[in-house]
Every structure is written in structure tokens, then in C-alpha cells.
Scaffold this motif. Sequence first.
Motif, PDB file in Angstrom:
ATOM      1  N   ASP A  75       0.803  -1.242   0.017  1.00  0.00           N
ATOM      2  CA  ASP A  75      -0.077   0.091  -0.013  1.00  0.00           C
ATOM      3  C   ASP A  75       0.939   1.225   0.052  1.00  0.00           C
ATOM      4  N   ARG A  76       0.531   2.325  -0.878  1.00  0.00           N
ATOM      5  CA  ARG A  76       1.536   3.289  -1.136  1.00  0.00           C
ATOM      6  C   ARG A  76       1.713   4.242   0.094  1.00  0.00           C
ATOM      7  N   ALA A  77       0.303   4.531   0.737  1.00  0.00           N
ATOM      8  CA  ALA A  77       0.288   5.401   1.947  1.00  0.00           C
ATOM      9  C   ALA A  77       1.047   4.668   3.087  1.00  0.00           C
ATOM     10  N   ILE A  78       1.032   3.533   3.369  1.00  0.00           N
ATOM     11  CA  ILE A  78       1.548   2.696   4.275  1.00  0.00           C
ATOM     12  C   ILE A  78       3.060   2.763   4.053  1.00  0.00           C
ATOM     13  N   LEU A  79       3.475   2.515   2.830  1.00  0.00           N
ATOM     14  CA  LEU A  79       5.016   2.351   2.365  1.00  0.00           C
ATOM     15  C   LEU A  79       5.578   4.080   2.859  1.00  0.00           C
ATOM     16  N   ARG A  80       4.605   4.974   2.699  1.00  0.00           N
ATOM     17  CA  ARG A  80       5.617   6.380   2.679  1.00  0.00           C
ATOM     18  C   ARG A  80       5.420   6.350   4.102  1.00  0.00           C
ATOM     19  N   GLN A  93      -3.656  -2.514  -0.402  1.00  0.00           N
ATOM     20  CA  GLN A  93      -4.755  -1.455  -0.502  1.00  0.00           C
ATOM     21  C   GLN A  93      -6.162  -2.432  -0.438  1.00  0.00           C
ATOM     22  N   LEU A  94      -5.970  -3.681  -1.369  1.00  0.00           N
ATOM     23  CA  LEU A  94      -7.227  -4.377  -1.182  1.00  0.00           C
ATOM     24  C   LEU A  94      -7.556  -5.001   0.140  1.00  0.00           C
ATOM     25  N   GLU A  95      -6.980  -5.373   1.034  1.00  0.00           N
ATOM     26  CA  GLU A  95      -7.232  -5.931   2.183  1.00  0.00           C
ATOM     27  C   GLU A  95      -7.508  -4.836   3.207  1.00  0.00           C
ATOM     28  N   LEU A  96      -7.142  -3.623   3.124  1.00  0.00           N
ATOM     29  CA  LEU A  96      -7.479  -2.390   3.878  1.00  0.00           C
ATOM     30  C   LEU A  96      -8.769  -1.754   3.350  1.00  0.00           C
ATOM     31  N   ASP A  97      -8.972  -1.903   2.177  1.00  0.00           N
ATOM     32  CA  ASP A  97     -10.176  -0.908   1.706  1.00  0.00           C
ATOM     33  C   ASP A  97     -11.164  -1.810   0.985  1.00  0.00           C
ATOM     34  N   PRO A 114     -18.529  -0.462 -16.914  1.00  0.00           N
ATOM     35  CA  PRO A 114     -19.259  -1.822 -17.140  1.00  0.00           C
ATOM     36  C   PRO A 114     -19.088  -3.307 -16.443  1.00  0.00           C
ATOM     37  N   VAL A 115     -17.611  -3.136 -16.181  1.00  0.00           N
ATOM     38  CA  VAL A 115     -17.403  -4.406 -15.280  1.00  0.00           C
ATOM     39  C   VAL A 115     -17.995  -4.641 -13.945  1.00  0.00           C
ATOM     40  N   VAL A 116     -17.999  -3.254 -13.259  1.00  0.00           N
ATOM     41  CA  VAL A 116     -18.610  -3.125 -11.986  1.00  0.00           C
ATOM     42  C   VAL A 116     -20.161  -3.270 -12.236  1.00  0.00           C
ATOM     43  N   LYS A 117     -20.746  -2.797 -13.050  1.00  0.00           N
ATOM     44  CA  LYS A 117     -22.184  -3.078 -13.263  1.00  0.00           C
ATOM     45  C   LYS A 117     -22.353  -4.828 -13.192  1.00  0.00           C
ATOM     46  N   GLN A 118     -21.614  -5.489 -14.056  1.00  0.00           N
ATOM     47  CA  GLN A 118     -21.676  -6.908 -14.418  1.00  0.00           C
ATOM     48  C   GLN A 118     -21.573  -7.413 -13.102  1.00  0.00           C
ATOM     49  N   VAL A 122     -10.194  -2.080  -7.476  1.00  0.00           N
ATOM     50  CA  VAL A 122      -8.859  -2.093  -7.056  1.00  0.00           C
ATOM     51  C   VAL A 122      -8.078  -3.470  -7.691  1.00  0.00           C
ATOM     52  N   ALA A 123      -9.157  -4.510  -8.030  1.00  0.00           N
ATOM     53  CA  ALA A 123      -8.585  -5.516  -8.505  1.00  0.00           C
ATOM     54  C   ALA A 123      -8.097  -5.362  -9.815  1.00  0.00           C
ATOM     55  N   ILE A 124      -8.823  -4.617 -10.807  1.00  0.00           N
ATOM     56  CA  ILE A 124      -8.598  -4.343 -12.115  1.00  0.00           C
ATOM     57  C   ILE A 124      -7.040  -3.423 -12.345  1.00  0.00           C
ATOM     58  N   GLY A 125      -7.115  -2.518 -11.236  1.00  0.00           N
ATOM     59  CA  GLY A 125      -5.825  -1.976 -11.151  1.00  0.00           C
ATOM     60  C   GLY A 125      -4.674  -2.786 -10.719  1.00  0.00           C
ATOM     61  N   ASP A 126      -4.757  -3.423  -9.726  1.00  0.00           N
ATOM     62  CA  ASP A 126      -3.822  -4.506  -9.321  1.00  0.00           C
ATOM     63  C   ASP A 126      -3.266  -5.401 -10.474  1.00  0.00           C
ATOM     64  N   SER A 127      -4.441  -5.841 -11.164  1.00  0.00           N
ATOM     65  CA  SER A 127      -3.971  -6.714 -12.110  1.00  0.00           C
ATOM     66  C   SER A 127      -3.117  -6.087 -13.259  1.00  0.00           C
ATOM     67  N   VAL A 128      -3.586  -4.938 -13.800  1.00  0.00           N
ATOM     68  CA  VAL A 128      -2.971  -4.204 -14.912  1.00  0.00           C
ATOM     69  C   VAL A 128      -1.375  -3.925 -14.393  1.00  0.00           C
ATOM     70  N   LYS A 129      -1.219  -3.573 -13.038  1.00  0.00           N
ATOM     71  CA  LYS A 129       0.099  -3.107 -12.533  1.00  0.00           C
ATOM     72  C   LYS A 129       1.024  -4.258 -12.553  1.00  0.00           C
ATOM     73  N   LYS A 130       0.434  -5.343 -12.003  1.00  0.00           N
ATOM     74  CA  LYS A 130       1.214  -6.731 -11.690  1.00  0.00           C
ATOM     75  C   LYS A 130       1.530  -7.206 -12.959  1.00  0.00           C
ATOM     76  N   ALA A 131       0.425  -7.263 -13.941  1.00  0.00           N
ATOM     77  CA  ALA A 131       0.924  -7.801 -15.382  1.00  0.00           C
ATOM     78  C   ALA A 131       1.862  -7.170 -16.120  1.00  0.00           C
ATOM     79  N   THR A 132       1.937  -5.736 -15.956  1.00  0.00           N
ATOM     80  CA  THR A 132       2.892  -5.068 -16.654  1.00  0.00           C
ATOM     81  C   THR A 132       4.142  -5.003 -15.987  1.00  0.00           C
ATOM     82  N   LYS A 133       4.145  -5.061 -14.493  1.00  0.00           N
ATOM     83  CA  LYS A 133       5.449  -5.062 -13.873  1.00  0.00           C
ATOM     84  C   LYS A 133       6.126  -6.418 -14.253  1.00  0.00           C
ATOM     85  N   GLU A 134       5.440  -7.347 -14.147  1.00  0.00           N
ATOM     86  CA  GLU A 134       6.166  -8.610 -14.363  1.00  0.00           C
ATOM     87  C   GLU A 134       6.742  -9.035 -15.764  1.00  0.00           C
TER      88      GLU A 134
END
Length: 278
Positions: free
Chosen positions: A91-96, A150-154, A215-219, A246-258
Motif C-alpha cells: 500500500d502506497r500510503a503505508i509504505l510512505r 490496498q485490497l485488504e485495507l479498503d 461496465p465491469v462493475v455493473k456486471q 482495485v482488482a482491475i488496477g492491481d491486475s494491470v500493474k502486476k501484469a505490466t511490472k512482471e
Amino acid sequence: MMLVDQKELYVLAFNFTHLDIDHSRSFGLITRNPKLVQEAGRLFNADTKRQVYKPGHAKFLVSPVNAREELAAFVKGAKKELLIYDPKVSDRAILRLLNERLRAGVEIRVIGHVSGGRLPSRELKRMRLHTRVMIRDRRQAFLGSQSLRQLELDARREIGVIFRDRSAIAALLRVFKEDWAASEPAKRDAASDRLATKTAKKVAKVVRNNISAGPVVKQVVKAVRQKADKKLTKEVEQTVKAAVKVAIGDSVKKATKEAVKTIANTALEPEVAGGQKR
């Protein structure tokens, strides 16, 4: 969490599985503190009745209600030492806050993975790591199911407690010391990690600016409604929406970073001549 006869509260950082109980590092706390027991009962009743839970005890931490605020305060309060078990500190805020404490002279040691690799950390090698614990200045401790991400805090229902029991903290300190000595420094691919993190942030920003999660959220909300076979409360809908985003953001970041790290590690590998690295 488990309540027994409205008298005992079990706060467990593990699941009732063979893997967690027999092959993983984790901890649990049993307390008869009447205020904590009462607060746990209030939470359980609210959740079973699908009612909004309002926190009534600062030492009883509930995600996504008061856990972020109380854990941030716990970290800020460290004066000399902060020992952490956590599979994923990201989590960014906690890391800071952790880096601020480190610069202020607080000794910080983490058993687990830390995003960015700036904090002293080691990987637990003797067994699987499944606990979430923080020991502050050898006087106070947090134990719960919330990782510092973030996912487990928010976006998830997670529970933890902050306590001062001397014997329990002494036991935690003893095990932490043994685990730290038996663990290995976390691997740091500094150059590739910096490049991967920078690129992942850029990609995530582009995704946020150009792709709507609506759209994803609605589904997902629709599917949850059908599964529950009833109208969801506003609180539940907000939790679902937050979890999806959060899941969408995490997935994009994780996939890109790896992906970037894999490419970067190859690109940064020393040239090979005659089968030998230069």
C-alpha cells in the motif's frame, strides 16, 4: 475470528486448513477482554444481518472501516523499532509512512515481500508465510488478517486487534528473532525493478484515463445480486465496486511490472562471449 459463548474472542491470522495450521508461519490471539469481545459480537451481528457496522473500539480493527486509519497511526507511533510479518507490503500510503519512520531512525525489519525494496526485508525460507503481525517498540503488537496492501485495507472484510500483553509479545519477539536469523535477504533486482515500477505506473495511468471500469462493475454487482437473490445494501454495493476497481488496477500493474521485469532482466544481463559473462 471466532467467538465462544460471548466470553472468548479468537483472532486468527490463519485459516482452518492443514496447510495453514501445519505448514505455515502464523499466529492467533485468544482474549477475554470484555470490550473486545463485545465489539466482535457487534460486528458479527451487523454482518449477519447485512447492517452497517460502525466501529466502537480503536483497538479492534475492521476492514474496510477503521483498519487503515488505526494501522497508519500504529506505524506513526513507532519510536525505536517496528518488526513486521507480512506476505505483501504494497500500500502506497503505508509504505510512505514506513519510509518516514525509517528516515527518522526507527529500526524496521520485515519478514515478507515489500514493494520497492527500500525497507530491510527477508524472505521466510523455513515454511510458508501466512501471518500479519507488527510489533512496535517491543511493547505493543498488532495481529490480524489484514496485509498492508490496498485490497485488504479498503475492499475486504478483515479483522485484527492491537494489544499490550507482555507474555504474548515476548513470544512473538522470540519467534521473529528466530525466523529473521533463519531467513535470507529478499532478492533485489534494483535496476529492473525501478524500470518495471516506473513503466507499470505509466501503463496504469493510461488505463485509468482511457478505460472505464463501469461496465465491469455493473456486471459484477448484477451477478452478486442474482447470487444473493435479494437487493444488496448500499454498503455491500460500494464494497463490491471498490473491490472490482482495485482488482482491475492491481491486475494491470502486476501484469505490466512482471512483463517489464522479465524484459529488463534480459536486457540488463551482461553480454556473453565464449560462454562466459563479461
